[in-house]
Design a protein around this motif. Sequence first.
Motif, short mmCIF file in Angstrom:
data_model
loop_
_atom_site.label_atom_id
_atom_site.label_comp_id
_atom_site.label_asym_id
_atom_site.label_seq_id
_atom_site.Cartn_x
_atom_site.Cartn_y
_atom_site.Cartn_z
N LEU A 37 1.07 4.28 -3.00
CA LEU A 37 0.83 5.70 -2.77
C LEU A 37 1.85 6.56 -3.50
O LEU A 37 1.60 7.73 -3.79
N LEU A 53 -7.48 -2.96 2.35
CA LEU A 53 -6.65 -2.91 3.55
C LEU A 53 -7.52 -2.75 4.79
O LEU A 53 -7.25 -3.35 5.84
N ARG A 54 -8.58 -1.96 4.68
CA ARG A 54 -9.50 -1.83 5.81
C ARG A 54 -10.14 -3.18 6.16
O ARG A 54 -10.31 -3.52 7.33
N HIS A 57 -2.04 1.50 11.07
CA HIS A 57 -2.52 1.43 9.69
C HIS A 57 -3.90 2.06 9.55
O HIS A 57 -4.19 2.74 8.56
N ILE A 62 -4.68 5.21 7.05
CA ILE A 62 -5.71 5.24 6.01
C ILE A 62 -6.63 6.43 6.21
O ILE A 62 -7.01 7.12 5.25
N ALA A 106 0.83 -1.21 0.00
CA ALA A 106 0.00 0.00 0.00
C ALA A 106 0.86 1.26 0.00
O ALA A 106 0.54 2.24 -0.68
N LEU A 126 -7.28 1.34 -1.21
CA LEU A 126 -7.03 1.04 0.20
C LEU A 126 -8.21 0.36 0.88
O LEU A 126 -8.11 -0.02 2.04
N THR A 127 -9.31 0.20 0.16
CA THR A 127 -10.50 -0.41 0.75
C THR A 127 -10.21 -1.81 1.26
O THR A 127 -10.62 -2.20 2.35
N GLU A 179 -7.22 9.38 3.40
CA GLU A 179 -8.54 9.74 2.88
C GLU A 179 -8.84 11.21 3.15
O GLU A 179 -9.47 11.87 2.32
#
Length: 210
Positions: free
Chosen positions: A104, A122-123, A164, A168, A100, A119-120, A172
Amino acid sequence: MATPDLTPFSYVVLTLVGRNGAGPHDLVRMARQGQVYWSAAESQYYAEPKRLEKLGYLRAEKRPGRTRERTHYTLTDPGRAALMRWAAEPARFPRIQHEAVSRLLLGGMVPDSVLVAGLTGLREDIDEITARLDAADVAAASVPHRTRYLRLNHALARRIVEAHRLWIDQVERELGGSTPSAPPPPPREPVASPPEPGPPRRVFRAPFVD
């Protein structure tokens, strides 16, 4: 000094086998709970113990399972000695492969909205790892000789996961999920506004004198 035929992953496997021994299925289960610390293909947890047995660091025996016999590994004296030497070596900061973070760096080449959307996943991983840590905390009590050490590691894992999550959130907030527009023009110098008109002035004229 580390033994040349042992890799960092070898020591992980020897450590997980530990005092009571373990089978490959046990190693995979523990690896899933410890995903934050070490990531490896599950197949390696079946292959590496076999290699370590051939090298004399593990001993294998067959034990009855639910449907068929299972392999159970225990440490040999050379395996314990290797772990003792390894534990005495200075620990270094872990090597990190962070996909990730690398993505970036594509900022300016792809739209910010694409970076944020990526990054969705990763959540979702963070939520899953958090749930595994909750289960691991409960399971730690079933291994009395490791309970204190497992929970210390879990505390680190939770901090890593939370870091993390906060990262994120920051990405955002700052990227906003939209393509950045052209940079705004430099601010103009402030221009003084004209003074506000005051009350009308009365003009007095002197009387005409011959």
